[in-house]
Design a protein around this motif. Structure first.
Motif, mmCIF file in Angstrom:
data_model
loop_
_atom_site.group_PDB
_atom_site.id
_atom_site.type_symbol
_atom_site.label_atom_id
_atom_site.label_comp_id
_atom_site.label_asym_id
_atom_site.label_seq_id
_atom_site.Cartn_x
_atom_site.Cartn_y
_atom_site.Cartn_z
ATOM 1 N N ARG A 1 26.575 47.682 86.818
ATOM 2 C CA ARG A 1 27.555 46.499 86.228
ATOM 3 C C ARG A 1 26.634 45.089 85.808
ATOM 4 O O ARG A 1 25.867 44.841 86.431
ATOM 5 C CB ARG A 1 28.460 45.879 87.193
ATOM 6 N N THR B 1 35.120 34.892 65.647
ATOM 7 C CA THR B 1 34.860 35.966 66.124
ATOM 8 C C THR B 1 35.839 37.146 65.093
ATOM 9 O O THR B 1 36.970 36.720 64.768
ATOM 10 C CB THR B 1 35.405 36.360 67.572
ATOM 11 N N VAL C 1 28.717 44.029 67.780
ATOM 12 C CA VAL C 1 28.620 44.828 68.790
ATOM 13 C C VAL C 1 29.438 46.191 68.458
ATOM 14 O O VAL C 1 30.549 45.934 67.859
ATOM 15 C CB VAL C 1 29.383 44.057 70.108
ATOM 16 N N LYS D 1 31.952 31.282 74.711
ATOM 17 C CA LYS D 1 30.646 32.018 74.184
ATOM 18 C C LYS D 1 29.644 31.234 74.550
ATOM 19 O O LYS D 1 28.172 31.725 74.836
ATOM 20 C CB LYS D 1 30.790 32.188 72.728
ATOM 21 N N ASN E 1 31.332 49.567 70.153
ATOM 22 C CA ASN E 1 31.780 50.440 71.262
ATOM 23 C C ASN E 1 32.839 51.452 71.186
ATOM 24 O O ASN E 1 33.312 51.220 69.924
ATOM 25 C CB ASN E 1 32.357 49.211 72.388
ATOM 26 N N GLY E 2 33.124 52.109 72.021
ATOM 27 C CA GLY E 2 34.159 52.968 71.706
ATOM 28 C C GLY E 2 34.397 54.084 72.798
ATOM 29 O O GLY E 2 33.793 54.159 73.929
ATOM 30 N N PRO F 1 29.798 48.191 82.584
ATOM 31 C CA PRO F 1 29.925 49.244 81.510
ATOM 32 C C PRO F 1 30.744 48.797 80.561
ATOM 33 O O PRO F 1 31.720 48.078 80.517
ATOM 34 C CB PRO F 1 30.049 50.343 82.532
ATOM 35 N N SER F 2 30.898 49.802 79.343
ATOM 36 C CA SER F 2 31.592 49.359 78.204
ATOM 37 C C SER F 2 33.211 49.551 78.489
ATOM 38 O O SER F 2 33.996 48.802 77.692
ATOM 39 C CB SER F 2 31.017 50.110 77.200
ATOM 40 N N ASP F 3 33.699 50.508 79.433
ATOM 41 C CA ASP F 3 35.014 50.623 79.773
ATOM 42 C C ASP F 3 35.713 49.295 80.526
ATOM 43 O O ASP F 3 36.885 48.959 80.186
ATOM 44 C CB ASP F 3 35.345 51.575 80.585
ATOM 45 N N LYS G 1 26.427 33.475 76.321
ATOM 46 C CA LYS G 1 25.395 34.035 75.091
ATOM 47 C C LYS G 1 23.732 33.549 75.456
ATOM 48 O O LYS G 1 23.986 32.442 75.823
ATOM 49 C CB LYS G 1 25.579 33.495 73.643
ATOM 50 N N ALA H 1 42.698 45.159 76.515
ATOM 51 C CA ALA H 1 43.308 46.320 75.805
ATOM 52 C C ALA H 1 44.613 45.893 75.693
ATOM 53 O O ALA H 1 45.449 46.511 74.965
ATOM 54 C CB ALA H 1 42.804 47.805 76.315
ATOM 55 N N LEU H 2 45.438 45.255 76.934
ATOM 56 C CA LEU H 2 46.578 44.890 77.055
ATOM 57 C C LEU H 2 47.141 43.738 76.600
ATOM 58 O O LEU H 2 48.240 43.274 76.550
ATOM 59 C CB LEU H 2 47.298 45.466 78.251
ATOM 60 N N ASP I 1 30.066 55.902 84.954
ATOM 61 C CA ASP I 1 30.576 54.671 84.301
ATOM 62 C C ASP I 1 31.202 54.928 83.029
ATOM 63 O O ASP I 1 32.102 54.500 82.399
ATOM 64 C CB ASP I 1 29.471 53.407 84.037
ATOM 65 N N ARG J 1 34.129 46.234 79.384
ATOM 66 C CA ARG J 1 33.734 45.067 78.918
ATOM 67 C C ARG J 1 34.802 44.171 78.236
ATOM 68 O O ARG J 1 35.850 44.722 78.050
ATOM 69 C CB ARG J 1 33.251 45.803 77.507
ATOM 70 N N GLU K 1 30.628 38.589 66.427
ATOM 71 C CA GLU K 1 30.675 37.317 67.366
ATOM 72 C C GLU K 1 29.925 36.281 66.923
ATOM 73 O O GLU K 1 28.641 36.110 67.099
ATOM 74 C CB GLU K 1 30.302 37.419 68.750
ATOM 75 N N THR L 1 33.102 57.065 77.515
ATOM 76 C CA THR L 1 33.066 55.657 76.959
ATOM 77 C C THR L 1 31.696 55.354 76.578
ATOM 78 O O THR L 1 30.541 55.781 77.244
ATOM 79 C CB THR L 1 33.628 54.701 77.917
ATOM 80 N N PHE L 2 31.429 54.898 75.190
ATOM 81 C CA PHE L 2 29.969 54.477 74.962
ATOM 82 C C PHE L 2 30.068 53.181 74.430
ATOM 83 O O PHE L 2 31.132 52.504 74.160
ATOM 84 C CB PHE L 2 29.724 55.480 73.782
ATOM 85 N N ASP M 1 47.446 51.699 78.126
ATOM 86 C CA ASP M 1 47.044 50.939 77.136
ATOM 87 C C ASP M 1 47.821 51.178 75.708
ATOM 88 O O ASP M 1 48.248 49.924 74.981
ATOM 89 C CB ASP M 1 45.453 50.821 76.563
ATOM 90 N N GLU N 1 20.930 37.916 70.510
ATOM 91 C CA GLU N 1 21.277 39.356 70.257
ATOM 92 C C GLU N 1 21.855 39.521 68.821
ATOM 93 O O GLU N 1 22.426 38.308 68.532
ATOM 94 C CB GLU N 1 22.169 39.803 71.299
ATOM 95 N N SER N 2 21.951 40.445 68.306
ATOM 96 C CA SER N 2 22.837 40.828 67.083
ATOM 97 C C SER N 2 24.258 40.323 67.443
ATOM 98 O O SER N 2 24.955 40.482 68.422
ATOM 99 C CB SER N 2 22.584 42.171 66.698
ATOM 100 N N GLU O 1 32.572 44.418 66.413
ATOM 101 C CA GLU O 1 33.242 43.101 66.588
ATOM 102 C C GLU O 1 31.838 42.291 65.987
ATOM 103 O O GLU O 1 30.632 42.586 66.189
ATOM 104 C CB GLU O 1 33.116 42.939 68.302
ATOM 105 N N ARG P 1 37.201 41.340 64.650
ATOM 106 C CA ARG P 1 37.074 42.623 65.454
ATOM 107 C C ARG P 1 37.942 43.506 64.818
ATOM 108 O O ARG P 1 39.281 43.371 64.089
ATOM 109 C CB ARG P 1 37.598 42.415 66.815
ATOM 110 N N ARG Q 1 25.734 54.109 88.863
ATOM 111 C CA ARG Q 1 26.587 53.414 87.981
ATOM 112 C C ARG Q 1 25.831 51.952 88.211
ATOM 113 O O ARG Q 1 25.146 51.445 88.831
ATOM 114 C CB ARG Q 1 27.938 53.211 88.753
#
Lengths: 251, 448
Positions: free
Chosen positions: A53, B83, B42, A247, B44-45, A75-77, A251, A101-102, B402, A79, B78, B447-448, B162, B38-39, B76, B85, A51
């Protein structure tokens, strides 16, 4: 004459040339957690089970109190999850977490600081700093390069260790190694600084590892994009930025 | 030999203790280059699959409670000045597969969860326009001043937590000052909750005095979709005093669930105004939350109109603390107090089940994290001592990596039966009416 002078000189040399354990610990704390007025780092943690982070941490000093802003990128979950920590000397920390998400700002009860930070082998307290007043410190050894400090909790049972030893580099006061022992002098947890760089005038640990000697697991930590004295505004450390990350600093 | 080996071992560890880390004490000044550009896009999903069964046979519902796969995508942008989304779920839902596409209720093959732009026009202001998830208030799965839409179907059938929050189509203006901060949220038309209409979960319908299920025609409440006339506004004024957080709330719009019936028996969303306040304070070893609100249901006409839910007071006190390492408990006590209760009793049609003046609810959340936070055992329990009903949500989540999450959980409803005027025994209380929907589910998410 000789007889009198000798003890006086002894006393002098002790107070002038030798630092006591508390002074060393206090300087080490300064070197580890308080460099500059503020700072930023992009942190990567690689855990031995695969794993990892990645997060950005912003920190600002308010005297001995401090405020931290942590923004997760991987990780993306997790993010876009962010944390806010107001660390106080005189009372328990205030902590908040934002769940995107909430759209929820959750206040987190100040809990056991010696539990895993983000599932890694580092503890919350390793990241934000352990209050030196929690422990009794003794200088147990002095080598060419290091002060070796043994720290024992004042309140026994307040931490999972019986004591820990820290190797503090004499020139920079950077702790380069810490070993945690259980009763019976059994070492079970070990921190080691692997790389130090001078950045913006401050000696900075940029690679470190925390090893769990019982399970064999470890977490490697690396600091990138470190910057000090950026002039971070006070209001970065508020709910507004939990929800809308700053940001320009990420960045 | 062994002795030599031991010596080498000793030597090597002592060297390790003494050696200097790379670069320590160096006087060479180093500098990190600024972050690589960076680009600005973004992507994700996740892919989430879920299956669940009702635990009891019954005539008026299918055995399967959930059977679906969803692809959640986040795109997204940015940029420097704003921003943007878009997040959408593409769904194969075996149970609702015949539903027409509806972007309000999320039924159909796609659920658009977010589509907004956000920007900072001034130092003291943030703006977010478009479809977004909105939350405020302090309750844990209990809501007083959060009058943004919920999706109770998703919550009760075992989607991830969620999904309890349904999106709002809103403009949100946030103003910041040293004195206080103000959030102004404007919905150009009513955003209803994704309420229990019988299509996924059976419930007790007092107007026909019987349970309604997916085999009955679903409750199809009259929508309020006139832009700018059937609009809603929600305000939050908040600030901190040291570690204490205080907030005042105001809402002017409509009930989120169809709490009224027209004279010809069609369900609709009556007008609602809510005034509220909250405080969050560190207390003892944890966090204390206090919240209250007054729901002014003006169309109930001080209780004289039996077809519209009365005004009510809502109170909440909550406390959360870590009891021991990695084990956190949260308890809440919540009360709904009906206003004009005497009038309600007098105007209630004969034979209807009678509600109590006070509906009390106790909740308990337990969370235990194990195996470096990879395994999470959680339990959320609702219990109403006044309604004598409850709802238990046990769940085990395991993060294998992860990216990979596995879940097993249940939604257990129970309640005491009332003898209806029709002579039938039936649960009529909030959780009790769902008893036959008790279900277990498994889920997996990549998750990716």
């Amino acid at each position: 004459m000789k007889k009198i002078l000798f003890p006086i000189l002894m006393g002098l040399s002790f107070s002038v040339f030798a630092m006591n354990a508390n002074e060393i610990v206090s300087k080490a704390e300064q070197a580890s957690y308080y460099q500059g007025q503020d700072g930023r780092a992009k942190v990567t943690m690689n855990i031995s089970d695969g794993r990892s982070r990645q997060f950005v941490i912003l920190r600002k000093n308010f005297g001995k109190d401090q405020k931290f802003y942590v923004y997760f990128q991987r990780p993306s979950d997790v993010r876009k999850m962010s944390f806010l920590i107001h660390k106080y000397m005189q009372k328990e920390d205030d902590r908040w977490m934002f769940l995107p998400a909430l759209d929820l700002v959750k206040r987190i009860a100040a809990g056991d600081k010696r539990t895993s930070f983000a599932g890694s082998h580092f503890y919350y307290e390793d990241v934000s700093g352990r209050d030196p007043k929690e422990d009794k410190h003794e200088l147990v050894d002095t080598t060419d390069d290091f002060y070796v400090i043994k720290s024992t909790p004042k309140k026994s049972g307040s931490a999972e260790f019986a004591y820990y030893k820290t190797w503090i580099h004499k020139g920079t006061f950077i702790p380069t190694k810490a070993s945690y022992y259980k009763k019976g002098d059994k070492e079970y947890r070990q921190y080691e600084a692997l790389k130090v760089q001078k950045l913006d005038g401050f000696q900075t640990v940029t690679e470190a590892v925390m090893r769990d000697l019982e399970s064999g697991g470890e977490t490697k930590l690396s600091y990138n994009e470190v910057k000090y004295n950026m002039g971070l505004e006070d209001n970065l450390f508020t709910e507004r930025y939990l929800k809308n990350p700053p940001k320009q600093y990420l960045k | 030999m062994l002795k030599h080996f031991f010596l080498i071992f000793l030597f090597s560890t002592s060297v390790q203790a003494q050696s200097l880390p790379e670069g320590l004490g160096s006087t060479i000044e180093e500098n990190f280059s600024d972050f690589e550009s960076e680009s600005p896009f973004v992507f994700n999903g996740f892919i989430d699959g879920r299956a669940g069964m009702r635990t009891q046979d019954q005539a008026y519902q299918r055995d399967v409670s959930i059977l679906e796969t969803r692809l959640h995508t986040d795109v997204e942008y940015e940029g420097r000045s704003f921003t943007g989304r878009i997040s959408a779920d593409f769904i194969y839902d075996d149970i609702s597969k015949d539903e027409n596409q509806d972007f309000e209720t999320g039924k159909g093959w796609m659920d658009l969860r977010e589509a907004f732009v956000s920007f900072r026009p001034f130092d003291f202001a943030d703006v977010k326009i478009g479809r977004q998830i909105l939350t405020w208030g302090l309750g844990d799965l209990v809501f007083i001043n959060d009058l943004f839409p919920k999706d109770w179907n998703a919550f009760f059938i075992g989607r991830s937590e969620d999904y309890l929050k349904a999106p709002s189509d809103a403009t949100k203006l946030s103003l910041f000052s040293d004195l206080a901060n103000l959030d102004v949220t404007y919905m150009a038309r009513h955003d209803a909750s994704r309420y229990i209409d019988g299509s996924r979960l059976s419930f007790f319908n007092p107007s026909v005095m019987s349970p309604m299920s997916e085999f009955d025609p679903a409750i199809d409440a009259m929508e309020r979709n006139a832009f700018f006339t059937e609009d809603e506004v929600a305000l939050r004024l908040y600030r901190s005093f040291g570690s204490t957080e205080l907030a005042l709330y105001y809402f002017d719009g409509y009930w989120k669930t169809p709490e009224g019936q027209s004279a010809i028996g069609v369900a609709y969303f009556p007008e609602l105004t809510v005034y509220g306040a909250s405080a969050r304070i560190p207390f003892f070893k944890g966090i204390l939350s206090l919240e209250m609100g007054y729901y002014d249901s003006s169309e109930s006409n001080d209780g004289l109109n039996p077809l519209v839910r009365n005004s009510e007071y809502r109170y909440l006190i909550g406390y959360e603390q870590e009891l021991f390492s990695n084990f956190t408990a949260n308890v809440q006590y919540y009360v709904e107090q009906m206003d004009d209760y005497d009038v309600y009793l007098n105007t209630l049609p004969v034979g209807m089940p009678i509600r109590d003046e006070f509906r009390e609810l106790l909740t308990l959340r337990l969370t235990y994290m194990l195996m470096d936070q990879k395994l999470i055992l959680s339990l959320f329990n609702y219990y109403s001592p006044t309604d004598q009903d409850g709802y238990v949500r046990p769940k085990v989540s395991y993060k294998a990596t992860d990216a990979m999450l596995f879940e097993v959980g249940a939604n257990i409803f129970w309640g005491e039966e009332d003898r209806l005027s029709t002579g039938i025994d039936q649960q009529t209380t909030f959780f009790g009416q769902f008893e036959d929907n008790t279900n277990v589910f498994v889920g997996a998410r990549y998750t990716f």
